[in-house]
Enzyme design. Structure first.
Site, PDB file in Angstrom:
ATOM      1  N   PHE A  80       0.863  -1.175   0.000  1.00 29.35           N
ATOM      2  CA  PHE A  80       0.000   0.000   0.000  1.00 29.35           C
ATOM      3  C   PHE A  80       0.901   1.227   0.000  1.00 29.35           C
ATOM      4  O   PHE A  80       1.664   1.446   0.944  1.00 29.35           O
ATOM      5  CB  PHE A  80      -0.911   0.024   1.227  1.00 29.35           C
ATOM      6  CG  PHE A  80      -2.057  -0.963   1.167  1.00 29.35           C
ATOM      7  CD1 PHE A  80      -2.250  -1.791   0.068  1.00 29.35           C
ATOM      8  CD2 PHE A  80      -2.958  -1.055   2.215  1.00 29.35           C
ATOM      9  CE1 PHE A  80      -3.294  -2.692   0.014  1.00 29.35           C
ATOM     10  CE2 PHE A  80      -4.017  -1.951   2.177  1.00 29.35           C
ATOM     11  CZ  PHE A  80      -4.179  -2.776   1.076  1.00 29.35           C
ATOM     12  N   GLU A  81       0.811   2.014  -1.051  1.00 27.97           N
ATOM     13  CA  GLU A  81       1.671   3.188  -1.193  1.00 27.97           C
ATOM     14  C   GLU A  81       0.819   4.459  -1.202  1.00 27.97           C
ATOM     15  O   GLU A  81      -0.368   4.432  -1.481  1.00 27.97           O
ATOM     16  CB  GLU A  81       2.500   3.079  -2.472  1.00 27.97           C
ATOM     17  CG  GLU A  81       3.406   1.847  -2.480  1.00 27.97           C
ATOM     18  CD  GLU A  81       4.290   1.753  -3.703  1.00 27.97           C
ATOM     19  OE1 GLU A  81       4.692   2.817  -4.232  1.00 27.97           O
ATOM     20  OE2 GLU A  81       4.582   0.628  -4.147  1.00 27.97           O
TER      21      GLU A  81
END
Length: 425
Positions: free
Chosen positions: A212-213
């Site tokens: 998850f960025e």
């Protein structure tokens, strides 16, 4: 393996003769399409383990050991030499194998279906884990399907662990907003984990990698809570969890990419973490090394202070970038393989240079239209610098993003430097 940097006047025959190794072994280790074409400044890996060396006038055991990258003691032991000062000209010495520490190797693959199978077959023997990238999460916590069955089936023959990768990259919503919507809704969190476990159980995945960025800074604790819940549910079913972390150099580093990535929390919760130590040379930014070792070591200095080193995988990108000069803001660089970078240097008669601080090769050329270019890429020297960092910091291993670009030198050098662990399945 040794690394030889091509000089003006070198030929493959002269290099092979100098190291007294078979010509074909150099061609194979470097994946040379045209052995008659070498580029000045190009780094070649030279397979030396198991080869023989004929003692020449002026040789000493120390000089031979230095030439082949082994210790004097190992060279003497391998050849039953009790007096290192007493070498006979014309006698034949065996060059011994060096010590290889055992590490884990993770890889991502970014193509799917049957097209991916030859790539899996080529590299899976040197991979502990392999993750098809990736399942995209949706606003309702659903998952966009991918054609990963051929990849999972292919890796079974090599004892490689299939890893399910999930990400908040999406074509329907901004990633940070999508992550926020899911992470802050307990029902959506449970639905997402239900969907993940359903895929893992059905397809034979044994691990989950969460990438998850651009998570919003205010969602940092929500992200940590999600990972704790994910770890609980995965461990209950005999699976394990890894996460991908932005390359931070300190706990207060500002920026959307960094702030919600809590290194100490990920180190506690996850079974291992992947540091995304690349993309300094961003495709839409100015030309510069993509994964400079001096920057990587700054990240590692912080990472090992808050995460056990035996949980850390060093991220290694294996692609090249070609920027048009002068660079204009927003102009996108072309991305291709290190193998193509060498071919491009040969085509335009460019000499390859090396930034020793960054441990990164580069070159410049002018194309047929008179346009100037600057190319940064990876070679055997830059790979060795990253392998040395893994050993220096006592890390768990290496993680490749992605394994698809052609980079034969890397795999030859990896195999010569480490023993790749295989996990029981």
């Amino acid at each position: 393996m040794l690394i030889h940097v091509v000089k003006a006047g070198d030929s493959l025959w002269s290099i092979a003769n100098s190291y007294q190794v078979p010509l074909d072994s150099i061609i194979s280790a470097n994946g040379l399409a045209d052995p008659d074409v070498l580029v000045v400044g190009e780094a070649l890996v030279i397979p030396t383990a198991g080869v023989s060396y004929v003692v020449q006038p002026g040789d000493s055991l120390w000089k031979i050991a230095q030439k082949y990258g082994v210790t004097v003691a190992n060279l003497a032991t391998a050849n039953n030499i009790t007096n290192p000062q007493n070498l006979t000209i014309g006698s034949t010495l065996t060059i011994p194998n060096g010590y290889r520490p055992a590490i884990g190797v993770n890889g991502y693959i970014d193509i799917f279906g049957q097209s991916a199978v030859p790539i899996v077959n080529r590299h899976a023997e040197l991979l502990t884990y392999l993750a098809p990238f990736a399942y995209l999460i949706r606003e309702d916590a659903g998952l966009d399907p991918i054609d990963d069955e051929p990849i999972i089936q292919a890796m079974k023959a090599y004892g490689t662990v299939p890893v399910m990768a999930v990400t908040n990259f999406t074509s329907t919503s901004r990633g940070e907003n999508l992550a926020s919507q899911v992470l802050n809704d307990p029902m959506l969190v449970e639905t997402l984990l239900d969907n993940i476990l359903s895929v893992m159980n059905r397809k034979g995945y044994q691990s989950l990698n969460v990438d998850f960025e651009n998570v919003l800074p205010e969602d940092r604790e929500a992200y940590n809570s999600f990972l704790m819940r994910a770890a609980d549910r995965l461990h209950a079913e005999g699976y394990f969890l890894s996460t991908a972390l932005a390359p931070k150099t300190g706990p207060t580093q500002a920026g959307l990419l960094y702030e919600a990535h809590d290194y100490p929390a990920h180190g506690r919760i996850a079974d291992f973490v992947v540091l995304m130590t690349y993309e300094w040379g961003y495709r839409k930014g100015p030309p510069q090394p993509i994964s400079p070792i001096n920057k990587i070591r700054q990240v590692l200095d912080y990472a090992v202070s808050v995460i056990p080193p035996e949980k850390i995988y060093l991220g290694f990108q294996i692609y090249a970038r070609d920027w048009v000069l002068p660079h204009q803001a927003g102009q996108e660089a072309e991305t291709f393989s290190p193998q193509e970078a060498i071919s491009r240097a040969a085509k335009y008669g460019a000499e390859i240079m090396y930034d020793s601080e960054a441990a990164s090769p580069f070159f410049r050329y002018t194309d047929e239209n008179g346009v100037e270019h600057e190319v940064w890429f990876e070679d055997a020297r830059s790979a060795q610098a990253k392998f040395d960092a893994v050993k220096d910091y006592g890390l768990a291993g290496i993680s490749y993003w992605p394994i698809t670009p052609a980079f034969p030198q890397n795999w030859s050098l990896l195999d010569a430097t480490f023993i790749v662990k295989k996990r029981e399945q």
